[in-house]
Design an enzyme around this catalytic site. Structure first.
Site, mmCIF file in Angstrom:
data_model
loop_
_atom_site.group_PDB
_atom_site.id
_atom_site.type_symbol
_atom_site.label_atom_id
_atom_site.label_comp_id
_atom_site.label_asym_id
_atom_site.label_seq_id
_atom_site.Cartn_x
_atom_site.Cartn_y
_atom_site.Cartn_z
ATOM 1 N N GLY A 1 -21.157 2.170 45.603
ATOM 2 C CA GLY A 1 -19.802 2.336 45.084
ATOM 3 C C GLY A 1 -19.806 2.208 43.582
ATOM 4 O O GLY A 1 -20.264 1.204 43.054
ATOM 5 N N ASN B 1 -16.524 -4.068 53.544
ATOM 6 C CA ASN B 1 -17.215 -2.770 53.559
ATOM 7 C C ASN B 1 -16.999 -2.172 54.942
ATOM 8 O O ASN B 1 -17.324 -2.802 55.941
ATOM 9 C CB ASN B 1 -18.712 -2.986 53.281
ATOM 10 C CG ASN B 1 -19.549 -1.728 53.455
ATOM 11 O OD1 ASN B 1 -20.730 -1.814 53.776
ATOM 12 N ND2 ASN B 1 -18.977 -0.557 53.247
ATOM 13 N N GLY B 2 -16.467 -0.952 54.973
ATOM 14 C CA GLY B 2 -16.202 -0.302 56.255
ATOM 15 C C GLY B 2 -14.850 0.341 56.216
ATOM 16 O O GLY B 2 -14.321 0.631 55.131
ATOM 17 N N TYR C 1 -29.719 8.088 54.144
ATOM 18 C CA TYR C 1 -29.243 8.338 52.792
ATOM 19 C C TYR C 1 -28.608 7.134 52.073
ATOM 20 O O TYR C 1 -28.936 6.863 50.924
ATOM 21 C CB TYR C 1 -28.244 9.498 52.813
ATOM 22 C CG TYR C 1 -27.567 9.768 51.499
ATOM 23 C CD1 TYR C 1 -28.304 10.162 50.385
ATOM 24 C CD2 TYR C 1 -26.189 9.619 51.349
ATOM 25 C CE1 TYR C 1 -27.697 10.388 49.161
ATOM 26 C CE2 TYR C 1 -25.570 9.850 50.130
ATOM 27 C CZ TYR C 1 -26.324 10.237 49.043
ATOM 28 O OH TYR C 1 -25.726 10.460 47.838
#
Ligand code: SF4
Length: 489
Positions: free
Chosen positions: A46, A125-126, A266
């Site tokens: 981020g 996070n999510g 990734y």
């Protein structure tokens, strides 16, 4: 004044984006400096904004939340002096697709809430898949939201809980939340870490001197010299204090884990360890599988840097075709440039990538990339390689076709914008204008991440919804907005 066109970070627009990285530490002097370093190591998750909250016994809670890179915001002495204490949490984020360009500083985490038993801060996070329904319910009952973030629901649910301490209130709140969440939180004395029952997003525990750290990835432990202890397990909550160390809780009904398989492909950094496996070696194994599944006669295997590199190395090793850097990345790309003339073709991509002309001229090139999202960058790279005199271009992709959006904390274009949602593999090949195009199969990907038998269709071992269209948690808010599941098509 030039009348040229503005270009800003164009290359990355054609990648899926992880929306957040989280970090927390307890029991160390200068916890904020540790957190800044941890967030810097997580910057790939981020890059839009970041925040740190600390607690100091005399000075209480303090926080700094800013737009931009961690290295620009959390390195000067004055800022770090505002963040004293031995307990801290932090967060880095991308904006979600809906709020892009309109993000306010109030949307930047960690979020803070003041409760009868003291304050608490959380970083998430999510993505909460029932956030809109929860928000409506909470607002009807009098909650006043400060941000447009789904994560703020957790604070309001905690406020409504009748439990007498903050970890118990968090349990109450998180039991109402659906979707994917790894959370770090803090009270005045405790660091708390939680993963959702499916463990979709990662979270790891480390030991640093006499203290403890929580982080999205192990690379954030390495930077602070912490020792990796273990992953927080799916459905686990750890409550960590200087007095009692790590205490594990199981607040949710047990479920079969469904970790995000795209983290292996990734999102995570190649130097991180996921599920006991080096991300780098998993990506190399993906390249080897791809070479077995989709061989082609060619002269050179080249990665699309940087994320295609380990898979390209694996492809080269398996196929025996020499590996070389046919595309060179400029590490120092500025944020924006003005295009001096209309005639510089593909300037957006050229700011970041350039073809190694002497190497590719007259050769048949295999280009290995991690994914194809919209395909815009792949087309431009192909043109650049052909302009440089390559004879043939063959794309090999280290993930299956991305045909479905992610609703679990990754910024994906709407389904219609995903190339694989509207085109067959042959149509995509023709659209990209390459000599051949092959993706790794879903089974091949599962084998590369360590599942020797491939994907178990009756009980898939990972979340792979963006490839398969099978969502392990029903995306409730999206369904209400008209999104159609595969079964309904
Ligand atoms: S949908 Fe794709 S990107 Fe999202 S959590 Fe699942 S595997 Fe990961």
């Amino acid at each position: 004044m030039s009348d040229g066109h503005w270009h800003s970070t164009p290359f990355d627009d054609d990648k899926l984006k992880e929306e957040c990285g989280i970090f927390g530490v307890v029991g160390v002097a200068e916890a904020a400096n540790f957190t800044a370093l941890g967030l810097h190591a997580l910057q790939h998750r981020g890059q839009e904004a970041g925040g740190i909250v600390v607690h100091h016994p005399e000075q209480g809670f303090n926080s700094v939340r800013r737009f931009g890179y961690v290295r620009d915001n959390f390195t000067d002495q004055d800022t770090m002096d505002m963040l004293p204490g031995s307990l801290a949490i932090g967060h880095v984020r991308y904006s979600t697709s809906g709020s892009k360009g309109a993000t306010a500083i109030r949307d930047v985490q960690p979020f803070f809430g003041e409760f009868a038993m003291g304050g608490a801060a959380i970083a998430h996070n999510g993505n909460i898949t029932n956030a809109e329904a929860l928000r409506r319910e909470l607002i009807e009952r009098g909650s006043i939201f400060q941000s447009s973030s789904d994560s703020e629901c957790i604070i309001h649910l905690m406020a409504r809980s009748l439990q007498r301490n903050i970890p118990e209130r968090m349990k109450d709140a998180l039991r109402r939340v659906e979707g994917a969440f790894s959370v770090v939180a803090m009270t005045r004395t405790k660091l708390i870490g939680v993963r959702d029952p499916l463990g979709v997003r990662p979270l790891v525990l480390g030991r640093v001197a006499d203290g403890w750290a929580l982080a999205s990835e192990t690379c954030a432990l390495d930077i602070i010299g912490a020792e990796f202890v273990r992953e927080i397990e799916p459905g686990e909550m750890v409550v960590i204090s200087e007095a009692e160390g790590v205490v594990s809780h199981r607040p949710f009904e047990a479920k079969r884990p469904r970790f995000c398989i795209f983290e292996h492909v990734y999102f995570s950094r190649p130097d991180s360890i996921l599920g006991g496996r080096s991300v780098y070696s998993t990506r190399e194994a993906i390249g080897r599988e791809l070479a077995k599944e989709a061989p082609v006669d060619a002269d050179l295997v080249c990665p699309v840097p940087d994320s295609g590199t380990p898979a390209a190395i694996g492809y080269g090793l398996e196929s025996g075709i020499p590996y070389a850097m046919g595309i060179i990345r400029n590490q120092y790309m500025g944020r924006t440039f003005i295009e001096p003339t209309e005639s510089i073709r593909n300037m957006g991509v050229r700011l970041k990538l350039n073809v190694n002309r002497a190497l590719v001229r007259g050769k048949r090139i295999i280009l290995v990339d991690d994914s194809v999202v919209r395909g815009t960058t792949s087309r431009k790279i192909k043109e650049m390689i052909l302009d440089a005199g390559a004879k043939e271009v063959h794309f090999r992709i280290a993930s299956p076709p991305t045909a479905w959006p992610c609703f679990y904390g990754v910024d994906t274009p709407q389904r219609e914008k995903l190339l694989a949602a509207t085109m067959s593999e042959e149509e995509m090949r023709a659209h990209l204008g390459v000599d051949s195009l092959r993706f790794i199969s879903l089974d091949g990907l599962y084998r590369a991440v360590g599942e020797a038998q491939g994907r178990d269709p009756s009980a898939p071992q990972y979340c792979d919804a963006c490839f398969s269209g099978e969502y392990p948690v029903e995306p409730m808010d999206q369904l209400q907005r008209g999104f159609r599941l595969k079964a309904a098509e």
